[in-house]
Design a protein around this motif. Structure first.
Motif, short mmCIF file in Angstrom:
data_model
loop_
_atom_site.label_atom_id
_atom_site.label_comp_id
_atom_site.label_asym_id
_atom_site.label_seq_id
_atom_site.Cartn_x
_atom_site.Cartn_y
_atom_site.Cartn_z
N ILE A 105 0.85 -1.20 0.00
CA ILE A 105 0.00 0.00 0.00
C ILE A 105 0.88 1.25 0.00
CG2 ILE A 105 -1.66 1.37 1.34
CD1 ILE A 105 -2.72 -1.41 2.39
N TRP A 106 1.91 1.24 0.82
CA TRP A 106 2.81 2.38 0.92
C TRP A 106 3.57 2.58 -0.39
CZ3 TRP A 106 6.47 2.89 5.76
CH2 TRP A 106 6.97 4.19 5.83
N ILE A 107 4.05 1.49 -0.97
CA ILE A 107 4.73 1.58 -2.27
C ILE A 107 3.78 2.14 -3.33
CG2 ILE A 107 5.70 0.19 -4.16
CD1 ILE A 107 6.84 -1.67 -1.88
N PHE A 108 2.53 1.66 -3.34
CA PHE A 108 1.55 2.16 -4.29
C PHE A 108 1.31 3.65 -4.11
CE2 PHE A 108 -2.87 3.09 -5.50
CZ PHE A 108 -2.84 2.70 -6.84
N HIS A 109 1.19 4.09 -2.86
CA HIS A 109 0.98 5.51 -2.59
C HIS A 109 2.11 6.36 -3.18
CE1 HIS A 109 -0.14 9.12 -0.26
NE2 HIS A 109 1.17 9.33 -0.30
N ILE A 110 3.34 5.97 -2.90
CA ILE A 110 4.50 6.72 -3.40
C ILE A 110 4.50 6.73 -4.93
CG2 ILE A 110 7.01 6.76 -3.57
CD1 ILE A 110 7.02 5.51 -0.70
N ALA A 111 4.24 5.57 -5.52
CA ALA A 111 4.27 5.45 -6.98
C ALA A 111 3.19 6.31 -7.64
CB ALA A 111 4.12 3.98 -7.38
N ILE A 112 2.00 6.34 -7.06
CA ILE A 112 0.93 7.19 -7.61
C ILE A 112 1.32 8.66 -7.49
CG2 ILE A 112 -1.41 8.02 -7.12
CD1 ILE A 112 -1.36 5.52 -8.86
N ASP A 113 1.87 9.03 -6.34
CA ASP A 113 2.34 10.42 -6.19
C ASP A 113 3.33 10.77 -7.30
OD1 ASP A 113 0.83 10.98 -3.97
OD2 ASP A 113 2.52 11.24 -2.61
N ARG A 114 4.28 9.90 -7.55
CA ARG A 114 5.29 10.17 -8.58
C ARG A 114 4.65 10.22 -9.96
NH1 ARG A 114 10.15 8.10 -6.01
NH2 ARG A 114 10.12 9.19 -4.03
N ALA A 115 3.73 9.32 -10.24
CA ALA A 115 3.06 9.31 -11.55
C ALA A 115 2.27 10.60 -11.77
CB ALA A 115 2.14 8.09 -11.65
N LEU A 116 1.73 11.17 -10.70
CA LEU A 116 0.96 12.41 -10.81
C LEU A 116 1.83 13.66 -10.76
CD1 LEU A 116 -2.08 11.47 -8.55
CD2 LEU A 116 -1.99 11.57 -11.06
N GLY A 117 3.15 13.46 -10.57
CA GLY A 117 4.06 14.60 -10.58
C GLY A 117 4.41 15.15 -9.21
N TYR A 118 3.95 14.49 -8.15
CA TYR A 118 4.27 14.93 -6.79
C TYR A 118 5.57 14.27 -6.36
CZ TYR A 118 -0.48 16.62 -6.73
OH TYR A 118 -1.64 17.27 -7.03
N GLY A 119 6.65 14.95 -6.59
CA GLY A 119 7.96 14.40 -6.29
C GLY A 119 8.44 14.71 -4.89
N LEU A 120 9.66 14.32 -4.63
CA LEU A 120 10.31 14.64 -3.37
C LEU A 120 10.51 16.14 -3.29
CD1 LEU A 120 12.90 11.73 -3.34
CD2 LEU A 120 10.74 11.87 -2.08
#
Length: 118
Positions: A85-100
């Motif tokens: 779930i945590w990996i999915f959350h991070i990956a969706i953020d990155r796919a939507l452009g929400y980076g570090l």
């Protein structure tokens, strides 16, 4: 370059949700835990530097991968599910452009600026 990182995020999200689905875990658990990493944004109340440090710590793949691996090796379905779930959350953020985040502001990310002034 940011397009490649966003595509990578989409692919990781696909793998994580596929793994979660194959594992047969509760979708209620998924819904409840999906936004938990975003609680780290509250650290921005202490300023952009502390906020960025906390947000980035919650949005790196290192911790969820360690949780996933610990669950896999121990045979804990719940621990594997939390990691995915945590990996999915991070990956969706990155796919939507929400980076570090950079220390300058929440809107300044390694994938480019986000928000109205992007």
């Amino acid at each position: 370059m940011s397009i490649l990182l966003r595509v990578e995020g989409a692919m990781v999200a696909t793998l994580a949700i596929g793994g979660y689905s194959l594992f047969g875990s509760s979708w209620w658990l998924f819904v409840v835990l999906f936004f938990v990493p975003d609680i780290s944004m509250l650290a921005y109340l202490k300023g952009p530097k502390i906020g960025a440090i906390c947000y980035n710590a919650a949005h790196l793949y290192v911790l969820p991968l360690m949780i996933w691996a610990a669950g896999w090796w121990s045979g804990s379905k719940l621990t594997v599910s939390i990691g995915l779930i945590w990996i999915f959350h991070i990956a969706i953020d990155r796919a939507l452009g929400y980076g570090l985040k950079f220390f300058s502001a929440f809107q300044d990310t390694h994938l480019g600026r986000i928000g109205k002034n992007a």
